[in-house]
Design a protein around this motif. Structure first.
Motif: not given
Length: 125
Positions: A120-125
Motif C-alpha cells: 500500500l505504501q508502494d502504491q502511494r509513492a
C-alpha cells in the motif's frame, strides 16, 4: 484424477497469496469498500439463489478481514518496516529478516500485514 494448477482466478489457485495475481487481488480487496449488510427483513425478502450469493459474498468479505495484531505480529511488522527503510539506500549487504518456528504457528500470517503495508505504501509513492 488430478486437476492441473493454473493461474486462472476462476479456479481458486490464482487467489493464493503466493502467486502474483493472488497477492494483487488481496491488496486490492484490502482497500475495497466495506460490505453493506442487509437487514433481516431485506435478507428474508431475497430468493433462495440470492441468499446463497449474499452468504458467499459475506463469507468472502469476512475471510479477508485483517489479522489480529498480536505482539508477535506487531513485532514482525515493526522489524520488517525498519529493514525496508534501512535497505532503501543499501547497495550491498542488505539486511534480512528470518522468521522461524514450528509448523502452523503463524509465520505466514505474521508476514501478511507487513507485505500489505509495504504494498500500500508502494502504491502511494
Amino acid at each position: 484424477m488430478t486437476t492441473p494448477l493454473t493461474d486462472d482466478p476462476d479456479d481458486g489457485f490464482g487467489r493464493q497469496l503466493t502467486t502474483l495475481p493472488g497477492w494483487r487481488e488481496f491488496v486490492a480487496s484490502a482497500v475495497a469498500e466495506a460490505m453493506v449488510m442487509l437487514t433481516q427483513d431485506e435478507y428474508d425478502a431475497l430468493n433462495k439463489q440470492d441468499k446463497y450469493t449474499y452468504d458467499d459474498d459475506r463469507l468472502d468479505h469476512h475471510a479477508r478481514l485483517q489479522v489480529v495484531a498480536t505482539s508477535t505480529v506487531r513485532h514482525t511488522v515493526t522489524c520488517g518496516r525498519r529493514l525496508v527503510i534501512l535497505n532503501r539506500g543499501a547497495i550491498s549487504a542488505r539486511r534480512g529478516l528470518i522468521i522461524t518456528g514450528p509448523a502452523n504457528t503463524g509465520k505466514a500470517i505474521a508476514l501478511t500485514p507487513l507485505g500489505l503495508i509495504h504494498a500500500l505504501q508502494d502504491q502511494r509513492a
